[in-house]
Write a protein that holds these residues in place. Sequence first.
Motif, PDB file in Angstrom:
ATOM      1  N   GLN A   1       0.821  -1.202   0.000  1.00  0.00           N
ATOM      2  CA  GLN A   1       0.000   0.000   0.000  1.00  0.00           C
ATOM      3  C   GLN A   1       0.858   1.256   0.000  1.00  0.00           C
ATOM      4  O   GLN A   1       0.569   2.218  -0.726  1.00  0.00           O
ATOM      5  CB  GLN A   1      -0.919  -0.018   1.227  1.00  0.00           C
ATOM      6  CG  GLN A   1      -1.986   1.068   1.237  1.00  0.00           C
ATOM      7  CD  GLN A   1      -2.907   0.925   2.428  1.00  0.00           C
ATOM      8  OE1 GLN A   1      -2.752   0.024   3.240  1.00  0.00           O
ATOM      9  NE2 GLN A   1      -3.862   1.821   2.536  1.00  0.00           N
ATOM     10  N   GLU A   2       1.926   1.256   0.771  1.00  0.00           N
ATOM     11  CA  GLU A   2       2.820   2.415   0.818  1.00  0.00           C
ATOM     12  C   GLU A   2       3.526   2.620  -0.522  1.00  0.00           C
ATOM     13  O   GLU A   2       3.692   3.755  -0.986  1.00  0.00           O
ATOM     14  CB  GLU A   2       3.845   2.233   1.931  1.00  0.00           C
ATOM     15  CG  GLU A   2       3.250   2.350   3.336  1.00  0.00           C
ATOM     16  CD  GLU A   2       4.278   2.074   4.424  1.00  0.00           C
ATOM     17  OE1 GLU A   2       5.408   1.672   4.088  1.00  0.00           O
ATOM     18  OE2 GLU A   2       3.937   2.273   5.612  1.00  0.00           O
ATOM     19  N   ALA A   3       3.928   1.518  -1.152  1.00  0.00           N
ATOM     20  CA  ALA A   3       4.578   1.611  -2.460  1.00  0.00           C
ATOM     21  C   ALA A   3       3.629   2.194  -3.495  1.00  0.00           C
ATOM     22  O   ALA A   3       4.011   3.068  -4.295  1.00  0.00           O
ATOM     23  CB  ALA A   3       5.062   0.230  -2.905  1.00  0.00           C
ATOM     24  N   ALA A   4       2.385   1.727  -3.486  1.00  0.00           N
ATOM     25  CA  ALA A   4       1.403   2.214  -4.450  1.00  0.00           C
ATOM     26  C   ALA A   4       1.039   3.675  -4.198  1.00  0.00           C
ATOM     27  O   ALA A   4       0.811   4.442  -5.143  1.00  0.00           O
ATOM     28  CB  ALA A   4       0.147   1.349  -4.402  1.00  0.00           C
ATOM     29  N   ALA A   5       0.971   4.062  -2.932  1.00  0.00           N
ATOM     30  CA  ALA A   5       0.676   5.455  -2.598  1.00  0.00           C
ATOM     31  C   ALA A   5       1.796   6.364  -3.100  1.00  0.00           C
ATOM     32  O   ALA A   5       1.540   7.445  -3.652  1.00  0.00           O
ATOM     33  CB  ALA A   5       0.490   5.610  -1.097  1.00  0.00           C
ATOM     34  N   TYR A   6       3.033   5.934  -2.900  1.00  0.00           N
ATOM     35  CA  TYR A   6       4.177   6.702  -3.409  1.00  0.00           C
ATOM     36  C   TYR A   6       4.120   6.770  -4.932  1.00  0.00           C
ATOM     37  O   TYR A   6       4.336   7.831  -5.535  1.00  0.00           O
ATOM     38  CB  TYR A   6       5.481   6.042  -2.959  1.00  0.00           C
ATOM     39  CG  TYR A   6       6.713   6.654  -3.574  1.00  0.00           C
ATOM     40  CD1 TYR A   6       7.249   7.850  -3.089  1.00  0.00           C
ATOM     41  CD2 TYR A   6       7.357   6.036  -4.651  1.00  0.00           C
ATOM     42  CE1 TYR A   6       8.373   8.421  -3.673  1.00  0.00           C
ATOM     43  CE2 TYR A   6       8.481   6.596  -5.238  1.00  0.00           C
ATOM     44  CZ  TYR A   6       8.983   7.787  -4.745  1.00  0.00           C
ATOM     45  OH  TYR A   6      10.096   8.350  -5.335  1.00  0.00           O
ATOM     46  N   PHE A   7       3.828   5.629  -5.554  1.00  0.00           N
ATOM     47  CA  PHE A   7       3.743   5.533  -7.006  1.00  0.00           C
ATOM     48  C   PHE A   7       2.733   6.527  -7.559  1.00  0.00           C
ATOM     49  O   PHE A   7       2.997   7.252  -8.523  1.00  0.00           O
ATOM     50  CB  PHE A   7       3.340   4.104  -7.390  1.00  0.00           C
ATOM     51  CG  PHE A   7       3.606   3.732  -8.818  1.00  0.00           C
ATOM     52  CD1 PHE A   7       2.914   4.303  -9.867  1.00  0.00           C
ATOM     53  CD2 PHE A   7       4.551   2.762  -9.114  1.00  0.00           C
ATOM     54  CE1 PHE A   7       3.152   3.935 -11.176  1.00  0.00           C
ATOM     55  CE2 PHE A   7       4.816   2.389 -10.417  1.00  0.00           C
ATOM     56  CZ  PHE A   7       4.100   2.980 -11.453  1.00  0.00           C
ATOM     57  N   SER A   8       1.555   6.571  -6.944  1.00  0.00           N
ATOM     58  CA  SER A   8       0.463   7.396  -7.469  1.00  0.00           C
ATOM     59  C   SER A   8       0.627   8.877  -7.160  1.00  0.00           C
ATOM     60  O   SER A   8       0.067   9.730  -7.860  1.00  0.00           O
ATOM     61  CB  SER A   8      -0.882   6.907  -6.918  1.00  0.00           C
ATOM     62  OG  SER A   8      -0.942   7.066  -5.514  1.00  0.00           O
TER      63      SER A   8
END
Length: 206
Positions: free
Chosen positions: A22-29
Amino acid sequence: MFSRNKKDQFGELLQDMTVNLQEAAAYFSSFSPEKLEDITVFSETINNYESKGDKMVYQMIVALNDTFITPIEREDMLELTNRIDDVLDAMEKAALSFEICHLSKFNDVITKMATEISGATQEIASAVDCMFTKNLKVINTHSKKIKRHESKCDDLYREALLALFQEEEDPIRLIRYKTVYENLEEIANFCEDVSKTLNSIVMKNA
C-alpha cells in the motif's frame, strides 16, 4: 481464519506485506516528476519497496516450513503471499520502464491508472486485515472493489491505446507510452489475482 485475539506470525507477516504494498502504491500514485533525474529516484524507491517485500516473502516461506499447524492451509498462505509479491514485482517493472523509456512527465492516463492501482492496494490491505476478524462477507466486498479498480484501469488502458495509435505520429514515443501503459495495466491485473486468491480462501474457510 485469523483472529485478532490471537495474532500469529503469519498474520503479522501478511499485514506487513500489504502495508508495504500500500505504501509503495501510494508513493507511485503521488509521485510527480519534473525532470528525467526524478524518474531515477522514483525507480530506485519502488525497487526498495520491492526488495523489502522480497524479504517478507522469504520470512513467510521459512515460517511455513518451520510450522506444523498453520491458521489456513499452507498452500493458500503461500499463494496469497506470492500474489501480493506479484503486484510489487509488476510495480517495480513499471517504474523501471519509465526510466528506460525516458519519460520525465506523467500524463493524465498514467496518473489516473496509478490512482486506481493505489485504490486497489488499499482494498487488498483492508481485505487481509479482515481475515483477523473472520469477517468473510467484508472480504468479499473488498474483492469486488478491487475488481472495480482493475476494470477502470482496463478502460483507461483501452482508451489510451486508441488515442495513442490515432494521434501519435512519432513511432518511438508510441512504443514508449504503449510499454508504460501495458505495464500499468499488468499491475492492475495482478491486483485482481490477489482478489481471486482471497475469494478462494474465504470459500474454503467459510
